[in-house]
Design an enzyme around this catalytic site. Structure first.
Site, PDB file in Angstrom:
ATOM      1  N   HIS B  61      -2.505   4.325   5.496  1.00  0.00           N
ATOM      2  CA  HIS B  61      -3.899   3.864   5.602  1.00  0.00           C
ATOM      3  C   HIS B  61      -4.013   3.000   6.843  1.00  0.00           C
ATOM      4  CE1 HIS B  61      -5.111   5.314   1.605  1.00  0.00           C
ATOM      5  NE2 HIS B  61      -3.877   5.001   1.235  1.00  0.00           N
ATOM      6  N   LEU B  62      -4.769   3.475   7.809  1.00  0.00           N
ATOM      7  CA  LEU B  62      -4.896   2.735   9.067  1.00  0.00           C
ATOM      8  C   LEU B  62      -6.222   1.984   9.155  1.00  0.00           C
ATOM      9  CD1 LEU B  62      -3.263   5.242  11.587  1.00  0.00           C
ATOM     10  CD2 LEU B  62      -2.271   3.213  10.526  1.00  0.00           C
ATOM     11  N   ARG B  63      -7.103   2.215   8.195  1.00  0.00           N
ATOM     12  CA  ARG B  63      -8.340   1.430   8.032  1.00  0.00           C
ATOM     13  C   ARG B  63      -9.374   1.583   9.142  1.00  0.00           C
ATOM     14  NH1 ARG B  63      -7.185   1.395   3.033  1.00  0.00           N
ATOM     15  NH2 ARG B  63      -5.767  -0.205   2.250  1.00  0.00           N
ATOM     16  N   ASN B  93      -9.738   7.728   3.621  1.00  0.00           N
ATOM     17  CA  ASN B  93     -10.681   6.793   2.980  1.00  0.00           C
ATOM     18  C   ASN B  93     -11.053   5.628   3.895  1.00  0.00           C
ATOM     19  OD1 ASN B  93      -8.109   5.700   2.805  1.00  0.00           O
ATOM     20  ND2 ASN B  93      -8.479   4.700   0.838  1.00  0.00           N
ATOM     21  N   HIS B 180      -4.169  12.801  -5.216  1.00  0.00           N
ATOM     22  CA  HIS B 180      -3.925  11.491  -5.836  1.00  0.00           C
ATOM     23  C   HIS B 180      -4.100  11.719  -7.337  1.00  0.00           C
ATOM     24  CE1 HIS B 180      -4.621   6.913  -5.950  1.00  0.00           C
ATOM     25  NE2 HIS B 180      -4.718   7.334  -7.198  1.00  0.00           N
ATOM     26  N   HIS B 233       2.385  10.135  -3.910  1.00  0.00           N
ATOM     27  CA  HIS B 233       3.021   9.038  -4.650  1.00  0.00           C
ATOM     28  C   HIS B 233       3.247   9.289  -6.149  1.00  0.00           C
ATOM     29  CE1 HIS B 233      -1.251   8.435  -5.196  1.00  0.00           C
ATOM     30  NE2 HIS B 233      -1.416   7.733  -4.098  1.00  0.00           N
ATOM     31  N   ASP B 306       2.490   5.091   1.862  1.00  0.00           N
ATOM     32  CA  ASP B 306       1.235   4.589   1.287  1.00  0.00           C
ATOM     33  C   ASP B 306       0.939   3.175   1.821  1.00  0.00           C
ATOM     34  OD1 ASP B 306      -1.132   4.478  -0.060  1.00  0.00           O
ATOM     35  OD2 ASP B 306      -0.273   4.404  -2.075  1.00  0.00           O
ATOM     36  N   HIS B 310      -4.351  -4.922   3.619  1.00  0.00           N
ATOM     37  CA  HIS B 310      -5.544  -5.554   3.059  1.00  0.00           C
ATOM     38  C   HIS B 310      -5.677  -6.959   3.619  1.00  0.00           C
ATOM     39  CE1 HIS B 310      -6.922  -2.588   0.205  1.00  0.00           C
ATOM     40  NE2 HIS B 310      -5.693  -2.420  -0.237  1.00  0.00           N
TER      41      HIS B 310
END
Lengths: 316, 437, 177
Positions: B61-63, B93, B180, B233, B306, B310
Site C-alpha cells: 500500500h503506497l497510499r 485502495n 482479500h 494474505h 501487505d 498509517h
C-alpha cells in the site's frame, strides 16, 4: 498498582483489601456525617464517552464523600465518530491537573490504553470499557454477596453464583468471572449458546443452557441486562422466547434456595430478563448493590489516591 | 554508467562468486571474473553475504494518490529499496481508487520517476472497490501500466457472480484476481482473531471461517471457469489446507503470506496497542506454524508484505478506533530469515523463490525474479544473515512509523540493493543519488 | 537506647490513670474508652480491665481509626484502614476518653477529634496517653499522662506492648547524626 483496569489484575490479597476497606467506608456512609476529608485537594475526573448516569453518579458520590473535587466530562462521540479523541481529551484533563481519571468508553481496552499511554499521569479507573470489563461493578457484587452470605468478612469459598444472560456482550460478566473465581466461588454461566462467548469453555466456569437446572444450586443469581437490539443480530428469536427460557419469574423464584440472592447490575428490563416480582422480592439485593457501589468506589479511590504520589499502591 | 563488482558473496545455492554489473545487466558471474572492466568497477563488499535476485512484493500500500501524509510512491519506494525489493505492487485502495487506466498510469509513472524500484499498479476489480460493477479491467491491462493483477484488497469481492465474472474476464490478458478473502457479514465490526482471547478481551471476533469459506468458494470458482486466483494474505491453518487441496486438484491458485503472520500472534492484542491491529488479524501459534509449513512446502507461493502505512493519529487511539495495518517492506527479509531459514524450514534458494521468482511469475513481471546469470537484468538483493540490527521506528524510510517491530532485534539484514544495475542501497543505507547521477 | 518505662512502670501508670478517670468522671457509667489503633487500642482495653476490676462493673470500650482524617496521607505510603468499633450505645452524650500510646505533635489527636464527629456528639472528650514526649504542634494537651518524657526531636520513642510486641516497655532511641 496505580490503576484499576481489570479484576484479572487483582491478587487475592488486593481484592480482600478493597472489600475490607469498603466495609469501613460503608460504616461511615451509614453514620450521621457522610463526608470525610481524606481526598481534599485531589481532582477526580469522570470521563464518560458513553452515557451511564448510574455509574457516573455512584463514582461522583464516592469521590465527594471523600472530599475530592469532581469534574464531570461527558465526551459525546468517540474518535471513531470524529469527535474529540481519547488522546486529546486525556491530555486536556492532564493539563487541568487530574489526579485520577474514571473512564467509561465504548471501546474495549480503552482504559488500559489510557493507562499505558503518556497522555495522563493520573490513576485510571475503568468504569466500563466496551464488552471487556467493569471491575468496580464486580467488586460491589462481591461485597454484596459477602455481606449477606459471609457475614461481611472473608472470601466466597463454597458459594455458587450463576451469571445469566448476555455473557457475550457483558463487561459485568467478565469482571465477575475473574473476581468470583479469585475469591473462591464457583461460577455457572447460563445463557443460550449464541450468547456464550467462543472459547468460554476454557474459562474457570461451568456453562449451562438450562436456567431451571441451575437455579436450585446457586447461592446468588446475577441477571444481566438483555439489549433488545440483540434480536436483530439473531442471538435469540424473540423477546418472548428469551424470557420463557432465561427470564427470572415467580415460578423460577421457587426453585431457588431459601437464602439465595437475586442480583442485577441495572438498569433492568423488567419483564424481559427479570419480572417485577423477582426484582422486588425479599431475596433481591438489587437496590443494595447501588448503595454498596458507593462504598466500594470510595474504597478504590482511597486505595489508589490517598497515599503519597507514586507510592500509593503498597496495599493495592 | 558505472560498473559494479560484487565481491565475496555466495549465491543462494552456495556457490562463491564475483558478479560484474554493467549497463544494468549482469555481464559476468564467476568464481573470479576475468573481464578487464572489473578493475575499474566499483567494488561492493559482499563477504559473509548472499547474493539474491531483487525481491518482488505483490502486496504494497503506497497510499498515493490520496493519503500522501502516510506514504507516497517515492517514500514507499525508498522503504522497498531498503528492504531489498526491486519491484512492488501498489494496491488499488487509494483516493481515488485505482480503478481506471488514468490512475494506474499515474501510479506507474510516479514509480518510474522515483526510480528506486518498479512500481506495478494493481487495478481494482470493481468500481470504487464497492464490489458491484466491474472496473475497466481491460483498459487497465492495456494501459502503460500493463496491469495484470486485480484486487479490491481491503474489501472482499463478496458477490459470487461478480467474482466469477472477474475471474473469467481477466483470462483475456492472462490476468489474475487477488482476493482479500473475508466474508464481510461474518466479520462485521471484527477487531481480532475470534477465540478464547477475543472473548476475554471483549473484542469482536474475526473467525477463521470467514476467511476459509471465501477461499474455498473462490478456488472452486477458479476451477469452474479455469482462471487464475491469487489468495492474498492467508492467515489460517484451514486456509492453507484448502489451498493445498486445490493445488492437488490442479486448480490455478497461488497464495501469499505476510511476514507478520509468519511471526506474530494474537497474544499481542492483550496490550490493546493498535500497532498490532491488522487485517486480516494476527492468529494463533498453530496458524503461524501451519503458514510456515505451507510456505516451506510451496502451498503458499510467496511472501508479500501487505505494507500498510498509517499516520500517527490513526494508531494513537483506542484499538477499536484505530486503522488496520502495519509497515512491512523494511523488515520482510529479516523476518523471513528468522522464521524460515533460521528454523531450517527453507533453504536460501526457497527464499529467493518465495520472495522474488514466484511473485514475479504471478505478476507477470518478466524483468524481475530472474535467476542470476549472465545477461539477466541486474535486480539484486545482497543480504547478510549474520549482521544483526534493531528495528527503530524513527529510522524507517517510510513516511509512517506504524511498525510493530520497534525495538525487536533480527539476526540478518539487507546490505545492498541493485535496481537495473544501479545500487539503491549500499551498506544498509539508501544511496542518495541514483541513475548514475 | 534506654528503657524509659519498664513493664512494672507501665502497669502502675495505667492503674493510676484508671483511678484518675474514675475520679474525674464520677464512676464508669458515663464514660467510653476509645483506643486509637494500633497500641492505643490495647491500652484502652487494659484501662477498661483495670476500671472493671476496681469498680466491679464493665466500662464501654471501642476503637477509633483515624486514618481517613489524617493530614499527612499524601506524605506517607498508603495506610490500611483498621475497623472502628463503637461500643453498644454509641458515644452520644458520653464522656469519651481517647487513648493513645505516645502524645507528640498532637496531629493524631486532631484527626481523632474529627473521626469522633463522624460517630456522634459526645458530652466531652478527654485524652489519656501513656507517654507525653512534648513538641506539640497544635493546642492539644492530655488529661491523663502515664509519664512525661522530655525528649529532643532527634530521639524516637518506641512503645512495646505484650499483645503484639511480646514485651511491655517504652524505649527512647537517639538517632545518630
Amino acid at each position: 498498582m496505580r490503576h484499576l483496569l481489570s479484576t484479572a489484575d487483582l491478587s487475592y490479597a488486593q481484592a480482600n483489601k478493597i472489600l475490607d476497606t469498603a466495609k469501613e467506608m460503608a460504616r461511615i456512609s451509614e453514620g450521621p456525617v457522610k463526608k470525610l476529608p481524606t481526598l481534599r485537594g485531589r481532582t477526580i475526573v469522570n470521563l464518560f464517552f458513553e452515557d451511564s448516569t448510574r455509574t457516573r453518579i455512584s463514582f461522583e458520590a464516592a469521590a465527594k464523600r471523600l472530599s475530592a473535587d469532581v469534574i464531570n466530562f461527558s465526551a459525546k462521540g468517540s474518535s471513531a465518530s470524529k469527535g474529540e479523541s481519547l488522546k486529546d481529551t486525556a491530555q486536556t484533563l492532564q493539563a487541568m491537573g487530574a489526579d485520577a481519571v474514571i473512564l467509561r468508553h465504548s471501546a474495549s481496552g480503552a482504559a488500559q490504553r489510557l493507562a499505558s499511554s503518556h497522555w495522563t499521569t493520573g490513576s485510571v479507573i475503568n468504569a466500563g470499557d466496551g464488552t471487556h470489563e467493569h471491575p468496580t461493578q464486580a467488586l460491589l457484587d462481591a461485597f454484596t454477596i459477602r455481606k449477606h452470605l459471609r457475614g461481611g468478612t472473608g472470601d466466597l469459598r463454597g458459594l455458587t453464583v450463576a451469571i445469566v444472560g448476555d455473557i457475550l456482550h457483558s463487561r459485568v460478566a467478565r469482571s465477575n468471572i475473574h473476581l468470583l473465581n479469585l475469591l473462591g466461588a464457583q461460577v455457572i454461566l447460563v445463557a443460550p449458546p449464541t450468547l456464550i462467548p467462543l472459547g468460554a469453555e476454557k474459562w474457570p466456569v461451568q456453562i449451562s443452557y438450562d436456567l431451571d437446572a441451575v437455579l436450585p444450586l446457586v447461592d446468588a443469581v446475577m441477571m444481566l441486562r438483555v439489549q433488545q437490539e440483540r434480536m436483530n443480530d439473531f442471538f435469540f428469536p424473540t423477546a418472548r422466547e428469551y424470557s420463557h427460557y432465561y427470564g427470572l419469574n415467580s415460578d423460577r423464584l421457587k426453585l431457588m434456595k431459601p437464602n439465595s440472592l437475586i442480583m442485577h447490575p441495572g438498569p433492568m428490563n423488567r419483564g424481559l430478563e427479570i419480572t417485577a416480582e423477582s426484582a422486588d422480592s425479599a431475596r433481591s439485593v438489587i437496590l443494595e448493590q447501588v448503595t454498596n457501589g458507593v462504598s466500594v468506589r470510595m474504597a478504590v479511590l482511597y486505595l489508589l489516591l490517598a497515599g503519597a504520589p507514586n507510592e500509593g499502591g503498597d496495599l493495592i | 554508467m558505472t560498473d559494479y563488482l560484487i565481491d565475496g558473496g555466495v549465491l543462494a545455492h552456495g556457490k562463491n562468486v564475483q558478479v560484474l554489473i554493467s549497463d544494468g545487466r549482469i555481464v559476468e558471474i564467476d568464481r573470479i571474473v576475468s573481464s578487464p572492466n572489473a578493475v575499474n568497477a566499483v567494488r561492493v563488499d559482499a563477504r559473509n553475504c548472499l547474493i539474491l535476485p531483487g525481491f518482488v512484493d505483490l502486496h504494497t500500500h503506497l497510499r498515493e494518490p490520496g493519503r500522501e501524509d502516510s506514504e507516497t510512491v517515492e517514500s514507499g519506494s525508498r522503504a522497498a529499496a531498503k528492504g531489498g525489493f526491486t519491484a512492488v505492487s501498489a494496491m488499488a485502495n487509494t483516493f481515488p481508487v485505482a480503478d481506471t487506466a488514468g490512475v494506474v498510469e499515474q501510479v506507474y509513472a510516479l514509480g518510474q520517476a522515483a526510480g528506486l524500484c518498479d512500481v506495478f499498479p494493481i487495478g481494482a476489480v470493481t468500481q470504487g472497490l464497492a464490489g458491484q460493477a466491474l472496473a475497466e479491467l481491460g483498459a487497465m491491462a492495456d494501459s502503460k501500466a500493463r496491469v495484470r493483477i486485480f484486487s479490491d484488497d481491503g474489501n472482499c469481492v463478496f458477490d459470487p457472480i461478480v467474482m466469477r465474472r472477474a475471474l473469467e474476464y481477466v483470462k483475456k490478458f492472462n490476468g489474475v484476481i487477488a482476493q482479500h478473502a473475508q466474508d464481510p457479514q461474518l466479520t462485521k465490526d471484527a477487531q481480532m482473531n475470534e477465540g478464547f482471547l477475543s472473548s476475554r478481551l471483549g473484542m469482536k471476533g474475526w473467525p477463521s471461517v470467514a476467511e476459509e469459506s471465501i477461499i474455498a468458494r473462490d478456488v472452486l470458482l477458479a476451477d469452474h471457469v479455469k482462471s487464475r486466483l491469487h489468495v492474498c494474505h492467508v492467515t489460517t491453518s484451514g486456509g492453507v489446507d484448502i489451498i493445498r487441496w486445490a493445488k492437488a486438484r490442479g486448480i490455478q491458485v497461488s497464495a501469499e503470506v505476510t511476514p507478520h503472520h509468519l511471526l506474530l500472534t494474537e497474544d499481542l492484542a492483550t496490550s490493546y496497542d493498535p500497532m498490532y491491529k491488522v487485517n486480516p488479524p494476527l492468529r494463533t501459534q498453530k496458524d503461524v506454524m501451519a503458514l510456515r509449513e505451507g510456505l516451506a512446502d510451496g502451498t503458499i507461493d510467496v511472501v508479500a508484505t501487505d505494507h500498510a502505512p498509517h499516520s500517527a493519529e490513526s494508531k494513537e487511539c483506542e484499538w477499536q478506533a484505530a486503522a488496520f495495518g502495519m509497515l512491512g517492506l523494511e523488515t520482510a527479509f529479516s523476518i523471513v530469515q528468522a522464521t524460515m531459514i533460521d528454523t531450517k524450514m527453507m533453504t536460501w534458494s526457497d527464499l529467493a523463490d518465495r520472495m522474488s521468482t514466484a511473485p514475479a511469475l504471478i505478476g507477470g513481471y518478466s524483468d524481475h525474479g530472474q535467476s542470476l546469470r549472465v545477461g539477466s537484468r541486474a535486480h539484486i538483493a545482497i543480504v547478510n544473515p549474520t549482521r544483526g540490527w534493531q528495528v527503530d521506528r524513527d529510522l524507517v524510510a517510510s513516511r509512517s512509523k506504524n511498525t510493530p517491530y520497534h525495538g525487536m532485534e533480527f539476526s540478518g539484514s539487507v546490505v545492498a540493493t541493485f535496481f537495473r544495475g544501479v545500487p539503491t542501497v549500499l551498506d544498509s543505507k539508501l544511496v542518495r543519488s541514483n541513475n548514475g547521477n | 537506647m534506654s528503657v524509659a518505662l519498664s513493664a512494672v512502670d507501665i502497669s502502675r501508670a495505667l492503674t493510676r490513670i484508671a483511678h484518675e478517670i474514675l475520679e474525674r468522671n464520677g464512676g464508669p457509667d458515663s464514660i467510653v474508652l476509645m483506643g486509637i489503633p494500633t497500641r492505643g487500642a490495647f491500652l484502652a482495653s487494659r484501662l477498661a480491665n483495670s476500671i472493671a476490676s476496681i469498680e466491679g462493673r464493665e466500662v464501654r470500650v471501642g476503637t477509633l481509626d483515624i486514618t481517613l482524617h489524617r493530614d499527612d496521607l499524601r506524605l506517607r505510603p498508603l495506610r490500611a484502614l483498621v475497623p472502628t468499633m463503637t461500643p453498644l450505645g454509641g458515644i452520644e452524650g458520653r464522656n469519651v476518653i481517647l487513648v493513645d500510646d505516645v502524645l507528640f505533635s498532637g496531629r493524631t489527636i486532631r484527626a481523632a477529634l474529627d473521626a469522633l464527629g463522624e460517630i456522634g456528639r459526645p458530652k466531652s472528650v478527654q485524652l489519656a496517653a501513656l507517654v507525653d514526649r512534648g513538641h506539640r504542634e497544635l493546642p492539644i494537651r492530655a488529661d491523663y499522662v502515664g509519664k512525661n518524657l522530655p525528649t529532643s526531636k532527634a530521639q524516637s520513642v518506641k512503645v512495646h506492648l505484650s499483645e503484639i510486641d511480646g514485651v511491655d516497655e517504652v524505649l527512647v532511641e537517639t538517632t545518630e547524626g
